[in-house]
Structures are given as structure tokens and as C-alpha cells.
Design an enzyme around this catalytic site. Structure first.
Site, mmCIF file in Angstrom:
data_model
loop_
_atom_site.group_PDB
_atom_site.id
_atom_site.type_symbol
_atom_site.label_atom_id
_atom_site.label_comp_id
_atom_site.label_asym_id
_atom_site.label_seq_id
_atom_site.Cartn_x
_atom_site.Cartn_y
_atom_site.Cartn_z
ATOM 1 N N CYS A 35 0.827 -1.138 0.077
ATOM 2 C CA CYS A 35 -0.032 0.138 0.081
ATOM 3 C C CYS A 35 0.812 1.349 0.094
ATOM 4 C CB CYS A 35 -0.888 0.028 1.156
ATOM 5 S SG CYS A 35 -0.140 -0.076 2.651
ATOM 6 N N ASP A 37 2.144 2.612 2.668
ATOM 7 C CA ASP A 37 2.109 3.365 3.793
ATOM 8 C C ASP A 37 3.264 3.325 4.449
ATOM 9 O OD1 ASP A 37 -0.269 3.990 2.899
ATOM 10 O OD2 ASP A 37 -1.371 3.177 4.473
ATOM 11 N N CYS A 60 -3.040 5.457 5.397
ATOM 12 C CA CYS A 60 -4.246 5.498 5.509
ATOM 13 C C CYS A 60 -4.869 5.770 6.886
ATOM 14 C CB CYS A 60 -4.931 4.079 5.116
ATOM 15 S SG CYS A 60 -4.638 2.702 6.284
ATOM 16 N N CYS A 104 -2.685 -2.671 8.473
ATOM 17 C CA CYS A 104 -2.468 -1.588 9.099
ATOM 18 C C CYS A 104 -1.867 -1.477 10.480
ATOM 19 C CB CYS A 104 -3.462 -0.325 9.037
ATOM 20 S SG CYS A 104 -4.473 -0.681 7.215
HETATM 21 FE FE1 FES Z 1 -1.546 -0.023 4.118
HETATM 22 FE FE2 FES Z 1 -3.613 0.937 5.831
HETATM 23 S S1 FES Z 1 -3.566 0.466 3.775
HETATM 24 S S2 FES Z 1 -1.419 0.762 6.223
#
Ligand code: FES
Length: 127
Positions: A35, A37, A60, A104
Site C-alpha cells: 500500500c 504506507d 491511511c 495497518c
Molecule cells: Fe496500508 Fe493502511 S492501507 S497501512
């Protein structure tokens, strides 16, 4: 049922412990390649107690809520407690996350672990 619990929304809208700790003695940065992040945790540890903790999360809403809750769970606690923190505990404290958002909370567990490892490394180097 709402996708996100009230606790998730609260910690997303009003994240606790956001920012940088200039005098941190343990810093951990982790990312999720899928993702994209990124989460960074700053710890200030004195006599094996986490006296302060801050985070910066480029990610996110669930990652922000997870970081916020995870920092609350370890603040004021001994290092040994923080080492036991699991993403499951973070998720439970948030009253749950949707299945596709569990990763996450894993990021929060990993970032805290990385910051604690950094602290141990610095401590060993100073001896
Ligand atoms: Fe990857 Fe939340 S979508 S940490």
C-alpha cells in the site's frame, strides 16, 4: 453496521501523540510495500520506562488510528510491556478493524518493535 468503529474514527480524527520527539532514544520506521504506507515511531525511554512517544504516519486512516492507539497503549509502560504489544491488542483496543485493514495495525506493532530495537542498539553501543 458502520465499516469503522467509533474508536477508529476518533483516533483518526483526533490522533494522540502525533509529531516528532527531538530527544528520542529509539526510532523505528517501517513501511508496507503493497500500500506504500509508512509509519515512524519515536520513543523516549528512561530507566526502561517509555516516558514519551510520538508518531508520524504517512498512510491511511486505519494506520493513523492504529499508530495513535498503539502509542497510547505503550506510553508510561516498561519496555518489556511494549515488546509484548501485538497488532491484535491494537485492533481490539480500537474495537476492531475491517479484515482488509488488519495490516495497518501490523504496521504499528512493527514500528514499535523497530523503535525498541533501535533503543537496544543505542544502549549497547553506549556501554
Ligand atoms: Fe496500508 Fe493502511 S492501507 S497501512
Amino acid at each position: 453496521m458502520a465499516l469503522y468503529s467509533e474508536k477508529v474514527m476518533d483516533h483518526f480524527r483526533n490522533p494522540r501523540n502525533v509529531g516528532v520527539l527531538e530527544d528520542a532514544n529509539g526510532i523505528g520506521t517501517v513501511g508496507n510495500a503493497k500500500c506504500g504506507d509508512i509509519m515512524k515511531i519515536y520513543l523516549k525511554i528512561e530507566d526502561d520506562i517509555i516516558v514519551d512517544v510520538k508518531f508520524e504516519t504517512f498512510g491511511c486512516g486505519s494506520a493513523i488510528a492504529s499508530s495513535s492507539m498503539a502509542t497510547e497503549l505503550i506510553k508510561g509502560k516498561p519496555v518489556s510491556d511494549a515488546l509484548q504489544l501485538t497488532n491484535k491488542a491494537v485492533t481490539e483496543a480500537l474495537d476492531g478493524l475491517p479484515a482488509h485493514k488488519i495490516h495497518c495495525s501490523v504496521l504499528a506493532e512493527e514500528a514499535i518493535r523497530a523503535a525498541l530495537e533501535d533503543y537496544e542498539k543505542r544502549k549497547a553501543a553506549a556501554q
